[in-house]
Design a protein around this motif. Structure first.
Motif, PDB file in Angstrom:
ATOM      1  N   ARG A  34     -21.832  -1.393  12.717  1.00 27.78           N
ATOM      2  CA  ARG A  34     -23.008  -0.945  11.970  1.00 27.78           C
ATOM      3  C   ARG A  34     -22.618  -0.607  10.536  1.00 27.78           C
ATOM      4  N   PRO A  35     -23.541  -0.793   9.590  1.00 27.37           N
ATOM      5  CA  PRO A  35     -23.245  -0.325   8.225  1.00 27.37           C
ATOM      6  C   PRO A  35     -23.037   1.190   8.238  1.00 27.37           C
ATOM      7  N   GLY A  36     -22.087   1.642   7.443  1.00 26.06           N
ATOM      8  CA  GLY A  36     -21.757   3.059   7.422  1.00 26.06           C
ATOM      9  C   GLY A  36     -22.753   3.892   6.636  1.00 26.06           C
ATOM     10  N   PRO A  37     -22.685   5.209   6.814  1.00 28.38           N
ATOM     11  CA  PRO A  37     -23.643   6.086   6.142  1.00 28.38           C
ATOM     12  C   PRO A  37     -23.526   6.075   4.623  1.00 28.38           C
ATOM     13  N   ILE A  80     -33.511  -4.081  -6.319  1.00 26.84           N
ATOM     14  CA  ILE A  80     -33.736  -4.347  -4.886  1.00 26.84           C
ATOM     15  C   ILE A  80     -32.744  -5.388  -4.373  1.00 26.84           C
ATOM     16  N   ALA A  81     -32.501  -6.440  -5.161  1.00 28.98           N
ATOM     17  CA  ALA A  81     -31.522  -7.455  -4.767  1.00 28.98           C
ATOM     18  C   ALA A  81     -30.124  -6.853  -4.653  1.00 28.98           C
ATOM     19  N   CYS A  82     -29.777  -5.946  -5.563  1.00 30.12           N
ATOM     20  CA  CYS A  82     -28.470  -5.269  -5.493  1.00 30.12           C
ATOM     21  C   CYS A  82     -28.369  -4.416  -4.231  1.00 30.12           C
ATOM     22  N   ALA A  83     -29.432  -3.718  -3.871  1.00 26.83           N
ATOM     23  CA  ALA A  83     -29.424  -2.892  -2.660  1.00 26.83           C
ATOM     24  C   ALA A  83     -29.258  -3.759  -1.414  1.00 26.83           C
ATOM     25  N   MET A  84     -29.934  -4.886  -1.373  1.00 23.80           N
ATOM     26  CA  MET A  84     -29.817  -5.775  -0.215  1.00 23.80           C
ATOM     27  C   MET A  84     -28.415  -6.385  -0.124  1.00 23.80           C
ATOM     28  N   ARG A  85     -27.846  -6.746  -1.275  1.00 22.80           N
ATOM     29  CA  ARG A  85     -26.491  -7.297  -1.273  1.00 22.80           C
ATOM     30  C   ARG A  85     -25.485  -6.239  -0.837  1.00 22.80           C
ATOM     31  N   LEU A  86     -25.704  -5.005  -1.260  1.00 23.96           N
ATOM     32  CA  LEU A  86     -24.830  -3.901  -0.861  1.00 23.96           C
ATOM     33  C   LEU A  86     -24.841  -3.721   0.651  1.00 23.96           C
ATOM     34  N   LEU A  87     -26.005  -3.886   1.266  1.00 25.64           N
ATOM     35  CA  LEU A  87     -26.096  -3.755   2.721  1.00 25.64           C
ATOM     36  C   LEU A  87     -25.436  -4.931   3.442  1.00 25.64           C
ATOM     37  N   ARG A  88     -25.355  -6.092   2.821  1.00 24.35           N
ATOM     38  CA  ARG A  88     -24.745  -7.264   3.466  1.00 24.35           C
ATOM     39  C   ARG A  88     -23.227  -7.303   3.334  1.00 24.35           C
ATOM     40  N   MET A  89     -22.660  -6.471   2.483  1.00 20.55           N
ATOM     41  CA  MET A  89     -21.218  -6.475   2.279  1.00 20.55           C
ATOM     42  C   MET A  89     -20.486  -6.084   3.558  1.00 20.55           C
ATOM     43  N   GLY A  90     -19.309  -6.685   3.747  1.00 21.20           N
ATOM     44  CA  GLY A  90     -18.495  -6.344   4.907  1.00 21.20           C
ATOM     45  C   GLY A  90     -17.861  -7.571   5.527  1.00 21.20           C
ATOM     46  N   ALA A  91     -17.351  -7.399   6.730  1.00 22.45           N
ATOM     47  CA  ALA A  91     -16.715  -8.487   7.466  1.00 22.45           C
ATOM     48  C   ALA A  91     -17.710  -9.051   8.470  1.00 22.45           C
ATOM     49  N   TRP A  92     -17.786 -10.371   8.530  1.00 21.93           N
ATOM     50  CA  TRP A  92     -18.672 -11.079   9.445  1.00 21.93           C
ATOM     51  C   TRP A  92     -17.826 -12.072  10.226  1.00 21.93           C
TER      52      TRP A  92
END
Length: 183
Positions: A34-37, A80-92
């Motif tokens: 899950r995305p972290g807090p 808004i695009a930056c916020a969405m990209r921030l949520l997609r960051m991580g390992a997949w």
């Protein structure tokens, strides 16, 4: 109201804790945690800022300055695009390989080019800032020895203060690597 991006997959159920690859469709790219807090709080703050900019744009539009309202709309869409990209960051992970999604760059390494996936002790960035602290990082060792930035660290926005979540995510990514490097 259900929020599907915050709900847990079967991977996080207590009954599925002993299953290494609990997903039905292994061809689909998934984040095995899950995305972290910290990440969610930063994205929520950006979305709050975007709502203020949109309200300001509406006030400017009612005042009759359409060019200013357009500028506010464009700025809000960028935030808004930056916020969405921030949520997609991580390992997949998927059957095809492991993907490290950054803010600007996404890098995919196919499983057939991965020599190992392991957790190491090393200096890691604290919340992505230049300051480093001693911590754990999940790294991908590519065949040929090419350097790849860490997939996960215990001091990033997903796992800061959540050691058990980091261990569970690292074990899951390692299990995906063990499963698909054999094939």
């Amino acid at each position: 109201m259900p929020l599907p991006f915050l709900t847990a997959d079967r991977a996080f159920d207590a009954s599925a804790a002993d299953i290494a690859l609990p997903f039905d469709d292994h061809d689909r790219w998934r984040r095995p945690y899950r995305p972290g807090p910290w990440r969610v709080a930063a994205a929520a703050t950006l979305l709050l800022l975007a709502s203020f900019v949109l309200i300001a744009g509406m006030i400017i539009a009612f005042a009759g300055a359409l060019s200013g309202a357009t500028a506010c709309l464009v700025l809000a869409l960028v935030v808004i695009a930056c916020a969405m990209r921030l949520l997609r960051m991580g390992a997949w992970v998927s059957r095809h390989g492991v993907r490290r999604v950054g803010f600007f760059v996404t890098k995919t390494v196919p499983w057939n080019r991965v020599a190992a996936v392991r957790t190491v002790q090393q200096p890691v960035k604290w919340l992505g800032f230049p300051r480093t602290v001693q911590g754990q990082a999940l790294i991908v060792v590519r065949q040929g020895g090419e350097a790849v930035p860490p997939l996960l660290t215990d001091s990033n926005a997903d796992f800061l203060g959540r050691r058990e979540a980091f261990d569970r995510a690292a074990d899951t990514v390692e299990a995906w690597g063990d499963e698909y490097r054999r094939h």
